[in-house]
Scaffold this motif. Structure first.
Motif, short mmCIF file in Angstrom:
data_model
loop_
_atom_site.label_atom_id
_atom_site.label_comp_id
_atom_site.label_asym_id
_atom_site.label_seq_id
_atom_site.Cartn_x
_atom_site.Cartn_y
_atom_site.Cartn_z
N LYS A 44 0.78 -1.14 0.02
CA LYS A 44 -0.17 -0.02 0.00
C LYS A 44 0.82 1.24 0.02
O LYS A 44 1.81 1.13 0.98
CB LYS A 44 -1.07 0.11 1.16
CG LYS A 44 -1.73 1.11 1.50
CD LYS A 44 -2.52 1.60 0.47
CE LYS A 44 -3.30 2.98 0.71
NZ LYS A 44 -4.43 3.43 -0.37
N SER A 45 0.49 2.23 -0.61
CA SER A 45 1.43 3.41 -0.81
C SER A 45 1.46 4.10 0.66
O SER A 45 0.39 4.12 1.44
CB SER A 45 0.56 4.58 -1.49
OG SER A 45 0.69 4.18 -2.84
N ALA A 46 2.67 4.36 1.03
CA ALA A 46 3.19 4.71 2.47
C ALA A 46 3.27 6.11 2.51
O ALA A 46 3.67 6.76 1.58
CB ALA A 46 4.43 3.96 2.82
N THR A 47 2.92 6.68 3.87
CA THR A 47 3.05 8.06 3.98
C THR A 47 4.10 8.14 5.11
O THR A 47 4.18 7.17 5.98
CB THR A 47 1.72 8.63 4.31
OG1 THR A 47 1.06 8.08 5.40
CG2 THR A 47 1.06 9.12 3.07
N PRO A 48 5.07 9.11 5.61
CA PRO A 48 5.68 8.89 6.81
C PRO A 48 5.34 8.37 7.72
O PRO A 48 5.80 7.65 8.38
CB PRO A 48 6.30 10.43 6.64
CG PRO A 48 6.14 11.05 5.53
CD PRO A 48 4.92 10.38 4.75
#
Ligand code: RRO
Length: 311
Positions: A44-48
Motif C-alpha cells: 500500500k502506498s506509504a506516507t511517513p
C-alpha cells in the motif's frame, strides 16, 4: 505455463500483480499475496506516518467496477520498510514498495530512507492519488512532476517507477512523456483510478461514498479503454528502457492480453482482486494462457506491444 516475464533483471512466473492499495495494507494481506500465484506484488502506498484515511463508507463495488475515496490509509513508512527488509532474504525481487508522500519533502524523506536502507527492490512513486482533500494529483501538474523527478534522481539510484493518473489529451501524452523521458525511470504505471467521478444510488438519491460529497476514483471495467489508451500512448512515446505497467480494468485473461498487446510488461489488478481475492491471479493467468495457446504464442514477448493500426 509460458507466462514467464522478465522485468528489471528479475524473471517472474507471470506478469500479474496487485494494484497498490488493494489487498496490501497489512503484513497478513501481503503474506497472502506472497503465497498467491501473482508474479510479484506491491505494498500500500506509504506516507511517513500512519494514516487512518477518510471516513467510511469509502469503497463501493458496483457491477462494472468500483469507486473509492480511501484517502491514503496506511500503516506508515516504517511498517512497510520492516516488512520488505524482512522478506528481502528471499532475494526474488517479488515485492515492490509504494510511496505517496503528501508533499515534496515527504517523498524526498521516504526515498532517502529507502536509498540508505538495505532494500534492493523496486520502488513506485505514486504521483496520482485522487482522494486526499485539498491535495491535487501531482501527475496533472507537469511543472511539479518535473521538479519532483529532478530532485529525486539527484540522489535516488535504485529502480524507481511512477504511478500516473490517466491522461485524456494527445498534447498531454506528448508533454508528460517528454518530461518522463529526461529521467532514468524504470517504468511508468498506467493508470491510477479515474479520479473525482460520482456514482449515485438512484433509489436513495444519494452518493455511495462519504468523503468529498461522494466524489471518488473509478476502477474496473469502466476504465479499461482509458487504461489501454494510456499504456499504448506511453509505450510508443517513452524511451524503450522505460517499461510500462498496465493497470485498469483487468478482469479476465482477455483484458490482460489487450494490455500486453498495447505494450505493458507487468499487469496490475485492483477492483477484481478486491472482488475475488487472490484466486483471481490463477484464473486470469490460465485465461491468458488459453488465449496464447489458441493463437499459437509460446511467450508474451512474441506479441507484446504489437497492436496493429488500420492502414
Ligand atoms: O488511498 C486512496 O484513496 C487511493 C490512492 Br493513495 C490511490 O493512489 N488511488 C486510489 O484510487 N485511491
Amino acid at each position: 505455463m509460458s507466462l514467464s516475464t522478465q522485468f528489471l533483471g528479475h524473471t517472474y512466473a507471470n506478469p500479474l500483480m496487485n494494484a497498490s492499495g488493494v489487498h496490501c495494507m497489512s503484513v497478513e494481506e501481503l503474506q497472502e499475496l506472497d503465497r498467491s500465484s501473482a508474479g510479484a506484488f506491491i505494498t500500500k502506498s506509504a506516507t511517513p506516518a500512519e494514516r487512518e484515511g477518510n471516513p467510511e463508507p469509502r469503497y463501493y463495488p458496483v457491477a462494472l467496477g468500483s469507486i473509492n475515496s480511501m484517502g491514503l490509509p496506511n500503516r506508515g513508512f516504517d511498517y512497510y520498510l520492516d516488512y520488505v527488509l524482512n522478506r528481502e532474504s528471499k532475494g526474488d525481487g517479488r515485492v515492490f514498495f509504494s510511496v505517496a508522500g503528501m508533499s515534496l519533502a515527504d517523498n524526498l524523506a521516504m526515498l532517502h530512507r529507502l536509498q540508505d536502507s538495505d532494500y534492493t527492490g523496486v520502488t513506485e512513486l505514486n504521483l496520482s492519488c485522487p482522494n486526499v482533500p485539498g491535495k491535487p494529483q501531482v501527475g496533472y501538474d507537469f511543472e511539479q512532476t518535473q521538479q519532483i523527478l529532478t530532485e529525486v534522481f539527484q540522489f535516488y539510484k535504485k529502480p524507481l517507477g511512477v504511478k500516473l493518473p490517466p491522461y485524456f489529451d494527445m498534447v498531454h501524452f506528448d508533454t508528460i512523456a517528454g518530461i518522463l523521458n529526461r529521467f532514468p525511470l524504470a517504468y511508468v504505471n498506467c493508470i491510477n483510478s479515474v479520479g473525482n467521478a460520482l456514482y449515485i444510488d438512484t433509489d436513495l438519491e444519494q452518493v455511495v461514498v462519504k468523503p468529498k460529497n461522494g466524489f471518488g476514483g473509478i476502477g474496473g471495467q469502466y476504465v479499461k479503454p482509458t487504461a489501454l489508451a494510456n499504456v499504448r500512448a506511453f509505450y510508443v512515446r517513452l524511451n524503450p528502457e522505460i517499461k510500462v505497467i498496465g493497470t485498469g480494468g483487468i478482469t479476465t485473461g482477455r483484458d490482460a492480453f489487450e494490455h500486453l498487446l498495447c505494450g505493458a510488461t507487468m499487469l496490475q489488478i485492483g477492483t477484481q482482486l478486491c472482488k475475488d481475492g487472490t484466486p483471481v491471479f490463477d484464473r486470469v493467468a490460465s485465461e491468458l494462457q488459453q488465449i496464447m495457446d489458441s493463437k499459437g504464442y509460446k511467450s508474451i514477448d512474441e506479441f507484446r506491444g504489437k497492436l496493429q493500426s488500420i492502414e
